[in-house]
Design a protein around this motif. Structure first.
Motif, short mmCIF file in Angstrom:
data_model
loop_
_atom_site.label_atom_id
_atom_site.label_comp_id
_atom_site.label_asym_id
_atom_site.label_seq_id
_atom_site.Cartn_x
_atom_site.Cartn_y
_atom_site.Cartn_z
N ASP A 1 26.74 -31.75 6.75
CA ASP A 1 28.38 -32.29 6.97
C ASP A 1 29.28 -31.10 7.43
O ASP A 1 30.01 -31.21 8.16
N ILE A 2 29.03 -29.90 6.95
CA ILE A 2 29.84 -28.93 6.91
C ILE A 2 29.35 -28.15 8.64
O ILE A 2 30.32 -27.94 9.27
N ASN A 3 28.19 -28.12 8.97
CA ASN A 3 27.84 -27.49 10.26
C ASN A 3 28.51 -28.70 11.19
O ASN A 3 28.99 -28.11 12.25
N ALA A 4 28.47 -29.86 10.77
CA ALA A 4 28.89 -30.99 11.87
C ALA A 4 30.36 -30.81 11.91
O ALA A 4 31.03 -30.75 13.13
N ALA A 5 31.23 -30.39 10.84
CA ALA A 5 32.56 -30.27 11.07
C ALA A 5 32.94 -29.11 11.85
O ALA A 5 33.70 -28.92 12.65
N VAL B 1 38.49 -20.79 5.62
CA VAL B 1 38.32 -22.24 6.27
C VAL B 1 36.95 -22.99 5.96
O VAL B 1 37.12 -23.95 5.77
N LYS B 2 35.95 -22.12 5.37
CA LYS B 2 34.95 -22.74 4.81
C LYS B 2 35.13 -23.50 3.76
O LYS B 2 34.74 -24.78 3.62
N GLN B 3 35.80 -23.27 2.80
CA GLN B 3 36.20 -23.68 1.37
C GLN B 3 37.17 -24.82 1.86
O GLN B 3 37.18 -26.00 1.10
N ALA B 4 38.04 -24.78 2.59
CA ALA B 4 39.09 -25.66 2.86
C ALA B 4 38.26 -26.98 3.82
O ALA B 4 38.68 -28.11 3.38
N THR B 5 37.41 -26.62 4.47
CA THR B 5 36.47 -27.68 5.15
C THR B 5 35.60 -28.43 4.06
O THR B 5 35.64 -29.64 4.09
N ALA C 1 37.00 -34.22 -0.83
CA ALA C 1 38.26 -35.20 -0.99
C ALA C 1 37.88 -36.74 -0.61
O ALA C 1 38.39 -37.58 -1.14
N ALA C 2 37.05 -36.77 0.76
CA ALA C 2 36.91 -37.95 1.54
C ALA C 2 36.11 -39.04 0.62
O ALA C 2 36.42 -39.98 0.74
#
Length: 324
Positions: free
Chosen positions: A25-29, A63-67, A73-74
């Motif tokens: 999910d992180i990589n997709a973002a 940026v990574k932590q906010a992502t 949160a979602a």
């Protein structure tokens, strides 16, 4: 004292909001961000590299932590009704992100700003080319969806507003003309002063370690409010107001929050005193473009907001802390 605050910030800054988040999910973002970056800056600044600007140096951690926080949160708030227990359990995550922002946001901003300046130096038309690219991306990917939403939601407040926006703004030039029409010297001066005030407040907030003291207060009051008849965080009047008042009776609002609240009230009073005529004019213009059902919905939302704000204001006014 400052040294203690700094150590606390550093300790929290290296907390890992990505723990438990699926790496795919992180990589997709990030992949989506790269595609968007290429679409917007590909022609105006071919040398712009998303990874070197956003995922390295001063921006890497924030940026990574906010992502990761956004992804968490979602899922955390994926429910029909959000209660105060959900808010209480999420406070520590917001605290980590807030302290990380205090430690690194300025450095990240300067890093991004330097990248933009490099783009401008390499292309005299960088700004206009970027605006044109953003407009093309919108038209290719979102314009039809926006039009479909406006059509399917006709008669609702959001549907009416979407239709009005689509009719009024058909290009970036329309938006620029609208801004220039209303951006008087007085507005520019007030906006500049507001930005400076906000920056000063943010610096003071971070220097005083207000993120963590606020987090402890919010954890307490949200946890106390959760339960009984207070089961919807979108509603405050009634049982939630009573539970909040009982918490305030034993716990003082941190003075660093009070400082921000008071400055916000001063800013609100200034806006009302200096821009009330313009705001009323804008409101009338928007109201005249709404359907009967859309206007009724807008009025209902306004009445609820006024009522809820009144309940919040009553609790705050009765429990203002004594601060120097």
């Amino acid at each position: 004292m400052r040294a203690i605050i700094f150590l606390a910030i550093v300790g929290v800054a290296f907390g890992n909001l990505c723990k438990g988040v699926n790496k795919r999910d992180i990589n997709a973002a990030f992949a989506a961000a790269r595609v968007g970056s290429a679409a917007i800056f590909g022609n105006s600044c071919p040398g712009f590299d998303f990874d070197s600007v956003a995922l390295s140096g001063k921006c890497k951690a924030i940026v990574k932590q906010a992502t990761c926080y956004g992804l968490q949160a979602a899922s955390h708030y994926d429910s029909d009704v959000v209660n105060y227990g959900q808010l209480a359990s999420d406070v520590s995550n917001m605290e980590e992100l807030g302290n990380l922002a205090c430690a690194q946001a300025r450095g990240c901003f300067l890093q991004v700003s330097a990248a933009m300046e490099a783009c401008k130096a390499a292309n005299a038309d960088f700004v206009q080319d970027t605006i044109d690219a953003a407009e093309s991306a919108y038209k290719e990917n979102f314009e039809d969806k926006a039009a479909a939403f406006a059509k399917s939601s006709k008669g609702s407040l959001l549907g009416d507003l979407a239709s009005m926006a689509l009719d009024r703004f058909s290009s970036a030039d329309d938006i620029q003309d609208f801004i220039e029409e209303h951006l008087t010297e007085g507005v520019k001066s007030d906006a500049s002063a507001a930005a400076a005030e906000a920056q000063a407040l943010a610096k003071g907030w971070c220097d005083d370690g207000c993120t963590s003291s606020t987090a402890r207060f919010l954890e307490g009051i949200f946890g106390h409010m959760n339960g009984g008849g207070c089961d919807d965080a979108s509603e405050f009047c009634g049982e939630c107001q009573s539970r909040a008042a009982s918490y305030f009776a034993r716990n003082q609002l941190p003075c660093c929050i009070e400082k921000v609240v008071r400055r916000g009230i001063v800013a609100y009073d200034y806006v009302i005193a200096n821009y009330s005529d313009a705001l009323e004019s804008y409101g009338a213009a928007v109201g005249s473009g709404l359907s009967a059902s859309g206007l009724a919905e807008a009025k209902a939302i306004r009445d609820r907001v006024v009522e809820e704000f009144g309940c919040v204001s009553a609790v705050y006014s009765a429990n203002r802390p004594e601060c120097a």
